[in-house]
Motif scaffolding. Structure first.
Motif, PDB file in Angstrom:
ATOM      1  N   LEU A 187       9.329   8.278   0.799  1.00 46.68           N
ATOM      2  CA  LEU A 187      10.051   9.016  -0.235  1.00 46.68           C
ATOM      3  C   LEU A 187       9.421  10.396  -0.454  1.00 46.68           C
ATOM      4  CD1 LEU A 187      10.584   6.159  -2.851  1.00 46.68           C
ATOM      5  CD2 LEU A 187      12.333   7.177  -1.379  1.00 46.68           C
ATOM      6  N   TYR A 188       8.099  10.437  -0.479  1.00 47.44           N
ATOM      7  CA  TYR A 188       7.401  11.709  -0.659  1.00 47.44           C
ATOM      8  C   TYR A 188       7.738  12.664   0.484  1.00 47.44           C
ATOM      9  CZ  TYR A 188       3.579  15.095  -0.910  1.00 47.44           C
ATOM     10  OH  TYR A 188       2.856  16.263  -0.965  1.00 47.44           O
ATOM     11  N   ALA A 189       7.637  12.168   1.727  1.00 44.60           N
ATOM     12  CA  ALA A 189       7.915  13.016   2.883  1.00 44.60           C
ATOM     13  C   ALA A 189       9.342  13.543   2.835  1.00 44.60           C
ATOM     14  CB  ALA A 189       7.679  12.236   4.176  1.00 44.60           C
ATOM     15  N   GLY A 190      10.282  12.672   2.459  1.00 42.70           N
ATOM     16  CA  GLY A 190      11.678  13.106   2.378  1.00 42.70           C
ATOM     17  C   GLY A 190      11.916  14.158   1.321  1.00 42.70           C
ATOM     18  N   GLU A 191      11.217  14.043   0.202  1.00 43.04           N
ATOM     19  CA  GLU A 191      11.382  15.020  -0.867  1.00 43.04           C
ATOM     20  C   GLU A 191      10.709  16.356  -0.529  1.00 43.04           C
ATOM     21  OE1 GLU A 191      13.129  14.508  -4.401  1.00 43.04           O
ATOM     22  OE2 GLU A 191      14.018  13.859  -2.500  1.00 43.04           O
ATOM     23  N   ARG A 192       9.713  16.336   0.362  1.00 41.67           N
ATOM     24  CA  ARG A 192       9.049  17.583   0.749  1.00 41.67           C
ATOM     25  C   ARG A 192       9.832  18.353   1.816  1.00 41.67           C
ATOM     26  NH1 ARG A 192       3.772  18.745  -0.026  1.00 41.67           N
ATOM     27  NH2 ARG A 192       4.604  20.823   0.454  1.00 41.67           N
ATOM     28  N   LEU A 212       0.805  -1.220   0.000  1.00 41.04           N
ATOM     29  CA  LEU A 212       0.000   0.000   0.000  1.00 41.04           C
ATOM     30  C   LEU A 212       0.841   1.274   0.000  1.00 41.04           C
ATOM     31  CD1 LEU A 212      -3.065  -0.812   2.248  1.00 41.04           C
ATOM     32  CD2 LEU A 212      -2.843  -0.892  -0.222  1.00 41.04           C
ATOM     33  N   GLY A 213       2.144   1.158  -0.203  1.00 37.36           N
ATOM     34  CA  GLY A 213       2.936   2.355  -0.462  1.00 37.36           C
ATOM     35  C   GLY A 213       3.559   3.026   0.741  1.00 37.36           C
ATOM     36  N   LYS A 214       3.974   2.244   1.759  1.00 38.22           N
ATOM     37  CA  LYS A 214       4.681   2.852   2.894  1.00 38.22           C
ATOM     38  C   LYS A 214       6.002   3.454   2.439  1.00 38.22           C
ATOM     39  CE  LYS A 214       4.524  -0.977   5.293  1.00 38.22           C
ATOM     40  NZ  LYS A 214       3.583  -1.775   4.484  1.00 38.22           N
ATOM     41  N   THR A 215       6.715   2.729   1.566  1.00 32.84           N
ATOM     42  CA  THR A 215       7.999   3.236   1.068  1.00 32.84           C
ATOM     43  C   THR A 215       7.800   4.532   0.295  1.00 32.84           C
ATOM     44  OG1 THR A 215       8.959   1.021   0.948  1.00 32.84           O
ATOM     45  CG2 THR A 215       9.989   2.730  -0.396  1.00 32.84           C
ATOM     46  N   PHE A 216       6.811   4.581  -0.581  1.00 32.37           N
ATOM     47  CA  PHE A 216       6.596   5.784  -1.389  1.00 32.37           C
ATOM     48  C   PHE A 216       6.106   6.948  -0.533  1.00 32.37           C
ATOM     49  CE2 PHE A 216       6.858   2.685  -4.758  1.00 32.37           C
ATOM     50  CZ  PHE A 216       7.544   3.395  -5.733  1.00 32.37           C
TER      51      PHE A 216
END
Length: 561
Positions: free
Chosen positions: A285-290, A278-282
């Motif tokens: 990644l999103y949080a890190g890029e923000r 369900l996209g825990k990794t993504f």
């Protein structure tokens, strides 16, 4: 004038067949009796039977005769209802069945019993399609689930159960910040001093009317105790707008991921507990890029280290601001110091964070980081340290598995348990399973020597601890059949995986079973999960399958030899 005066229409005329259909939804039960309809609408039993008969004629309901003048009406799944009644007739005289009690069972097809403070057993007949919380044990007739504060935080407990239990907090207000525990008033402060063990429990001294100073280094221990008492004592650290970057172009969030992001922005620390795929990794990644600044990802294996590094290269525009390290590396002498002070990360992501509370790794709680995210599909431990998973990550963010099934973002794999008389039978059958199988297959084998022998027998690669980390993902992705040791248990995402076969496993570990079944839930098409067990293994370790059943997966047993 009363409602029974002559100017009012007869009550019978006020009840329609549509009202009876609505009763199923209103009561949330699978069947009704004529007495239930009569009582609900204040009409005669004959009127109720007439309306039910109309619905049978129209094909909306099915009637099942229990003998004598007893009957029940089902709205759906008539075939299953018939099977249940047929089975009951073999052992019971249904003419003696009390339909009033049967109706009461329909309203509450379970029994609630207290287990511990803020913890309950839910006992359910095996034939009832109902699951909640953690499946504790089962036999051919009954299932026993456990619900507690953890379940309440990360899953949706049905209202009909929630209304009957107390999962409240020990304290009206409990907040840990900067080495101080803040409570609502002096009475709660003094109670907390006693509850938490005073100086022997990690507290230092009472301060003001509602505060207690915590001993240095004991903050997470106190947080864990408060969590055990039902409080989430985290101080919100909202992310400052000045630290936020633009939306990344390569990562798009689903609605539930967006909700988790908003919770993270509000608090600065969350534990994300979603099912596999369900996209825990993504989300990480999103949080890190923000967030502007350096990011550190902590993982339990070199295999996951390589996978994260690949994902960062593929999806992150600022990959040079990311670093991935294993729990083992960071807890080696002196290594943690490289990430403290001026070199500390702005954001730390603890992947498979159920690993974090282990004695070996709990020192990572002292890591100097502004924000933290924990990720796990299995946020529980079998060593009574589940409290620390939540204490070391932050506000829990969960989602009900059944809700995801409704969204269409989650499908369960087919689960087959193949039974064998001997270990040799099992070993010979896996050759046939591999020969007959189509698509990509991952075979789990915990034993290194057994894995090497199986690798030779099947002529396929074996990925284990000695396999160079930079080669592991390539081996998994470039071969139709691969054997993996425990290094492939957690987090490995193979989008084209069609089958998982468990040849060897770690005893009764429920967490390992759920993690391995999750490997075939990462792709666009959900595959098949096969567990090979000798009769002796099934007798000793079948409880590992409970983690699948409590999520609603159907398990089929098949005798192979």
């Amino acid at each position: 004038m009363s409602s029974q005066d002559s100017d009012s229409p007869p009550v019978e005329e006020q009840v329609t067949p549509e009202d009876v259909v609505d009763l199923f939804d209103e009561l949330e039960i699978p069947f009704v009796t004529s007495k239930m309809v009569a009582r609900e609408y204040n009409c005669t039993g004959q009127t109720a039977r007439n309306k039910l008969s109309i619905l049978v004629d129209e094909g909306d309901l099915e009637r099942i005769d229990l003998g004598g003048r007893q009957a029940v009406w089902f709205q759906s799944d008539y075939e299953a209802a018939t099977e249940i009644v047929d089975q009951l007739r073999e052992y019971l005289d249904l003419t003696e069945l009390n339909t009033e009690h049967l109706a009461a069972f329909a309203r509450q097809p379970y029994k609630l019993l207290p287990k511990d403070e803020n913890e309950y057993y839910v006992i359910v007949p095996r034939f009832v399609p109902f699951s909640v919380g953690h499946l504790r044990e089962q036999d051919d007739a009954w299932q026993t689930f456990i619900i507690n504060k953890y379940v309440n935080w990360i899953e949706d407990i049905p209202d009909l159960i929630r209304d009957k239990i107390d999962l409240g907090r020990r304290y009206d207000h409990a907040l840990v910040e900067d080495g101080t525990l803040e409570l609502s008033d002096q009475e709660e402060r003094d109670r907390a001093w006693r509850d938490l063990g005073g100086e022997d429990g990690g507290l230092h001294e009472r301060a003001d009317d509602n505060k207690i100073k915590i001993q240095r280094g004991k903050e997470f221990d106190i947080i864990a105790k408060l969590i055990k008492n039902g409080n989430l004592p985290f101080a919100a650290q909202p992310i400052d707008e000045s630290e936020l970057l633009e939306e990344p172009e390569n990562i798009e969030l689903r609605p539930y991921q967006r909700r988790a992001w908003e919770k993270f922005r509000e608090t600065g620390q969350v534990g994300v507990y979603w099912p596999p795929g369900l996209g825990k990794t993504f989300f990480g990644l999103y949080a890190g890029e923000r967030i502007d600044g350096n990011k550190l990802v902590v993982v339990p294996s070199s295999t996951l280290e390589a996978q994260w590094e690949r994902r960062i290269r593929e999806h992150c525009d600022k990959s040079w601001k990311w670093e991935v390290r294993t729990y083992q590396y960071l807890t080696r002498e002196g290594n943690l110091q490289d990430y403290q002070g001026d070199d500390s990360p702005k954001l730390t992501i603890f992947d498979e964070c159920h690993t974090l509370p282990a004695d070996t790794y709990s020192s990572l709680s002292t890591l100097d980081t502004d924000y933290r995210i924990g990720c796990s599909a299995t946020p529980y431990r079998e060593d009574a340290r589940t409290d620390y998973i939540f204490a070391l990550t932050g506000i829990p963010v969960g989602i009900d598995w059944r809700e995801m099934l409704e969204y269409g973002d989650l499908e369960f794999p087919e689960v087959d348990v193949f039974l064998y008389q001997t270990e040799e039978d099992k070993r010979e059958d896996i050759v046939q399973l591999v020969d007959e199988g189509v698509g990509e297959t991952l075979i789990f084998c915990d034993g290194i020597e057994a894995g090497k022998a199986l690798s030779d027998k099947l002529d396929v690669p074996f990925v284990y601890g000695d396999t160079p980390k930079e080669e592991r993902m390539d081996i998994f992705e470039e071969n139709r059949v691969v054997i993996g040791s425990r290094v492939a248990d957690e987090g490995v995402s193979l989008e084209n995986l069609d089958r998982v076969i468990e040849y060897q496993f770690h005893g009764g570990s429920r967490r390992q079973e759920l993690q391995r079944a999750g490997r075939v839930m990462h792709g666009s098409d959900v595959g098949e999960h096969i567990v090979q067990m000798t009769d002796q293994e099934y007798q000793k370790f079948s409880q590992r399958l409970y983690s699948l059943e409590e999520k609603g997966m159907d398990i089929r047993l098949e005798r192979r030899a």
